[in-house]
Write an enzyme that holds these catalytic residues in place. Structure first.
Site, short mmCIF file in Angstrom:
data_model
loop_
_atom_site.label_atom_id
_atom_site.label_comp_id
_atom_site.label_asym_id
_atom_site.label_seq_id
_atom_site.Cartn_x
_atom_site.Cartn_y
_atom_site.Cartn_z
N ARG A 163 0.83 -1.21 0.00
CA ARG A 163 0.00 0.00 0.00
C ARG A 163 0.86 1.26 0.00
O ARG A 163 0.50 2.26 -0.61
CB ARG A 163 -0.92 0.00 1.21
CG ARG A 163 -2.05 -1.01 1.14
CD ARG A 163 -3.03 -0.82 2.28
NE ARG A 163 -4.07 -1.83 2.24
CZ ARG A 163 -5.22 -1.72 1.56
NH1 ARG A 163 -5.44 -0.62 0.85
NH2 ARG A 163 -6.11 -2.68 1.59
N GLU B 249 -1.22 -8.44 4.31
CA GLU B 249 -2.64 -8.51 4.66
C GLU B 249 -3.18 -9.89 4.31
O GLU B 249 -2.96 -10.38 3.20
CB GLU B 249 -3.44 -7.43 3.93
CG GLU B 249 -2.99 -6.02 4.26
CD GLU B 249 -3.80 -4.97 3.52
OE1 GLU B 249 -4.88 -5.31 3.00
OE2 GLU B 249 -3.35 -3.81 3.46
N GLU C 277 -10.57 -2.62 -5.15
CA GLU C 277 -9.90 -1.64 -4.29
C GLU C 277 -8.59 -1.20 -4.92
O GLU C 277 -8.23 -0.01 -4.88
CB GLU C 277 -9.65 -2.25 -2.91
CG GLU C 277 -8.99 -1.28 -1.94
CD GLU C 277 -8.73 -1.89 -0.59
OE1 GLU C 277 -8.17 -1.19 0.28
OE2 GLU C 277 -9.07 -3.08 -0.39
N ASP D 184 -13.80 4.91 -12.35
CA ASP D 184 -14.27 6.29 -12.15
C ASP D 184 -13.29 7.24 -12.83
O ASP D 184 -12.57 8.00 -12.19
CB ASP D 184 -14.39 6.58 -10.66
CG ASP D 184 -15.06 7.93 -10.39
OD1 ASP D 184 -15.83 8.38 -11.26
OD2 ASP D 184 -14.82 8.51 -9.33
N HIS E 88 -19.04 -0.07 1.59
CA HIS E 88 -17.80 -0.76 1.23
C HIS E 88 -17.79 -0.80 -0.30
O HIS E 88 -18.38 -1.68 -0.92
CB HIS E 88 -17.78 -2.16 1.82
CG HIS E 88 -17.83 -2.20 3.31
ND1 HIS E 88 -16.80 -1.75 4.10
CD2 HIS E 88 -18.80 -2.63 4.16
CE1 HIS E 88 -17.12 -1.89 5.38
NE2 HIS E 88 -18.33 -2.42 5.44
N CYS F 251 -15.58 -1.55 -2.37
CA CYS F 251 -14.94 -2.70 -3.01
C CYS F 251 -15.93 -3.84 -3.24
O CYS F 251 -15.71 -4.69 -4.10
CB CYS F 251 -13.79 -3.20 -2.15
SG CYS F 251 -12.54 -1.95 -1.83
#
Length: 716
Positions: free
Chosen positions: A363, A392, A403, A460, A682, A684
């Site tokens: 990340r 993760e 995501e 988007d 959420h 995602c």
């Protein structure tokens, strides 16, 4: 188009028309014919032929024949030897028809009242007897100035269309014997053995015949199919003439022609009564011929400003009933199976990781890691994407992939990053002309778009429509890396979608009635601010010394638009182009329009909340619970803008993926917290979490606050 040229432009205009498609790809013939532009040209050419023939026969050079000498020769031709008579062919018989649309309509009105159809019958029987007669019916007789010898001149464009429309509108009202004779005449014309290239009159006859309303009935489909095949097999140059004429049709006439073609294709694929049509094995050429004519109409529609009809009018919903993917696989692979399928069929163990494009990113180093992973695994881009965030736990079932897309898009398109400029006037992003040192990152954006299309994820991203025009120029990635890409032909309408204020100013320059040179004081030079420094660029060699005048201002505007939308961002867009096509390169892509590519990337703007209500999944709620009933009462009553905000709040995008609301996998879950809480989402997982609100008013208030202030919530 000149009044006396009618439906035909001169040969020079033909050369200026852009190609629609290559004749090699469609199997069409080549060749540009040069028919005689007028009767005087024909006569002059015939005289030259006669002279040349006489020279060859007698071995002497004959002087040119003047009018009186030629006339004397005609009077004494019977006294000449037979071998001399042969080179003088008889003049062509050109029928002369003078009936106007008004006169024909008066004949029709009288026939409908009296029942005497003689004049109307004579007109139809004569007109559709041959291509020569068809053209004669739509020409007007005029007299030359010097003599009173009648010659043919083409009607004005408006008069031509009026008589064509009047004749065809009246045809269904005539007795059946007249209608049958018209069809018989068309058959005779189409079955004639043609030799050599088509003339302009032939092309006009095709244009007229294809508008016949009789082709709406299956009983005429054999005739219609032969007409379509002859039109489809014309040369590319001939297709340009037809394309130009199709552009001149009214929207109503154009749509009638389009609907007849679509109905023809649908009925051939799914005949209501199979016995009405020949066996498919004997007419396999029907649908290819029809689709090639549809391609002409589509090209005419695309080149018209504005389009004659919406591009969606070309969609044939009957094709939804065939297995498109099966047809596509046959087309692409010719039935060959892949090595992976061969292994499965032999029951060999397959490494499941081979099925996925596995991306591992941190990340904190999202952009750098993503760029590195996609660069190393370029050969695997056309696999199902699976994303893992380092450190993760969890298996990517679609949420992590989405995501990853959301985080990357937000980072790349952030104005501080500098790759793209957000234009507030047009609400879209555009490529930064000065950011030319990060071409690999522009390629990453293109790859991301391609991966999103390949994995059915709507992004988007807000690019203007001209971006997708550039993305399809050329639609097939060239083998030669030196071939220019993305250099679309763009104009002020395209600039309007990116920089509306600038486009308005350039429009005012074009329409200015005063002294352009003195009042505007412009040269063929453009100035741009890059990193706080203003730089100048010449739009043409020596442009800083060439003033813009009333005579050259159109060229100035064209070069200005081309520089802004093409040349100034060429390196950036080329990297973006190759990134996208590195994933999505396919023969099928060249079949799409720019608007359709935009829908694939960003989804559709057509919202249908009622459809979403039918497809939603519930977790902790049922559709009869008070909270859920209040939710849908509120949402269905929202104005469109708030509905879009709700969709953006829940999914990260205000657009609907290809396939409609059913493909959203939308979920509403119950969250056991105080009703003082706002709804949360959420993105995602396309999920909204609702506290157990008990009343409609409370739910509307809390939901409106949440969706109206969602920007900045969640992931940053």
């Amino acid at each position: 188009m000149n009044e006396d040229s009618g439906l035909v432009e001169n040969d020079r205009s033909r050369e200026k028309l852009p190609p629609i498609y290559t004749s090699s790809s469609m199997g069409f013939g080549q060749g540009l014919k040069k028919p005689y532009p007028c009767l005087s040209g024909f006569t002059a050419s015939m005289n030259q032929r006669r002279a040349n023939t006489l020279c060859s026969r007698f071995g002497t050079e004959l002087p040119p024949l003047c009018t009186d000498v030629r006339q004397k020769q005609r009077l004494s031709i019977d006294t000449l030897p037979q071998e001399v008579k042969a080179p003088f062919p008889s003049d062509p018989v050109i029928p002369i028809r003078t009936k106007t649309a008004r006169q024909f309509q008066e004949d029709m009105d009288r026939a409908l009242v009296s029942g005497d159809w003689r004049l109307v019958r004579e007109f139809y029987l004569t007109t559709f007897e041959s291509f020569l007669e068809i053209n004669a019916a739509f020409k007007v007789n005029q007299l030359t100035k010097r003599g009173q010898c009648p010659i043919q001149h083409y009607r004005g464009l408006r008069d031509q269309f009026q008589i064509i429309n009047t004749v065809f509108d009246a045809l269904p009202q005539t007795p059946s014997d007249i209608q049958k004779c018209v069809l018989k005449g068309i058959i005779n014309s189409l079955l004639r053995e043609w030799k050599g290239p088509r003339t302009k009159d032939d092309l006009r006859a095709y244009f007229i015949l294809v508008q016949n309303p009789q082709y709406s009935h299956t009983s005429t489909y054999v005739i219609y199919a032969h007409l379509l095949r002859q039109i489809a097999s014309l040369s590319e140059a001939d297709h340009h003439f037809l394309l130009h004429w199709f552009k001149k049709l009214s929207p109503r006439r154009f749509k009638q022609l389009l609907e007849r073609l679509l109905q023809f294709v649908s009925t051939r694929l799914f005949p209501a009564t199979p016995d009405d049509l020949p066996p498919i094995s004997k007419c396999s050429w029907w649908i290819p011929s029809a689709t090639r004519v549809l391609a002409l109409l589509n090209a005419a529609n695309s080149l018209s400003t504005p389009p004659i009809v919406a591009y969606t009018d070309f969609y044939n919903i009957a094709l939804d009933h065939i297995d498109i993917m099966a047809e596509y696989r046959i087309w692409q692979c010719n039935g060959n199976s892949s090595n992976l399928v061969d292994k499965v069929s032999r029951r060999q163990r397959v490494d499941m990781n081979l099925l996925f494009l596995n991306i591992r990113v941190r990340r904190t180093q999202l952009l750098a890691d993503s760029l590195d992973e996609l660069s190393r695994k370029r050969a695997e881009l056309k696999k199902k994407l699976r994303v893992t965030f380092v450190g993760e736990a969890g298996l990517d079932m679609g949420g992590l992939t989405k995501e990853w897309f959301l985080l990357l898009v937000r980072q790349i398109f952030h104005t501080d990053y500098g790759m793209f400029t957000y234009l507030k006037d047009s609400y879209c992003h555009w490529f930064s002309s000065w950011k030319s040192d990060s071409l690999s990152e522009f390629q990453l954006v293109g790859t991301l778009m391609g991966l999103a299309v390949y994995n059915s994820i709507a992004l988007d991203i807000h690019f203007p429509p001209c971006c997708y025009k550039k993305l399809l120029t050329p639609p097939v990635v060239p083998c030669d890396q030196n071939t220019p890409v993305g250099m679309a032909t763009l104009g002020l309408d395209d600039l309007q979608q990116v920089m509306p204020d600038l486009a308005h100013g350039l429009n005012e320059l074009l329409s200015y009635e005063g002294n352009v040179e003195e009042d505007f004081y412009l040269t063929f030079q453009i100035f741009q601010e890059e990193m706080g420094v203003v730089k100048s660029y010449n739009l043409k060699p020596g442009g800083d010394k060439i003033p813009v005048t009333k005579l050259n201002r159109k060229e100035y505007v064209q070069l200005y638009v081309d520089f802004l939308l093409n040349k100034s961002i060429y390196k950036q867009f080329a990297a973006f182009y190759y990134g996208f096509h590195g994933v999505c390169a396919s023969d099928a892509l060249m079949l799409l329009r720019p608007e359709e590519v935009e829908v694939l990337v960003c989804g559709s703007l057509d919202l249908d909340m009622a459809a979403l209500q039918k497809e939603v999944q519930y977790e902790g709620y049922t559709r009869t619970d008070t909270t859920i009933r209040c939710f849908w009462e509120v949402v269905l009553a929202f104005p469109l803008e708030l509905q879009r905000r709700l969709l953006h709040f829940a999914t990260g995008s205000d657009r609907v993926p290809v396939g409609g609301m059913a493909h959203l996998n939308f979920k509403i879950s119950k969250i056991d917290v105080s009703t003082d809480w706002l709804p949360i989402s959420h993105t995602c997982f396309n999920q909204i979490c609702l506290p157990p609100y008990k009343g409609r008013k409370e739910l509307k208030h809390k939901l409106t606050i949440a969706i109206s202030n969602a920007e900045g919530f969640g992931l940053e």
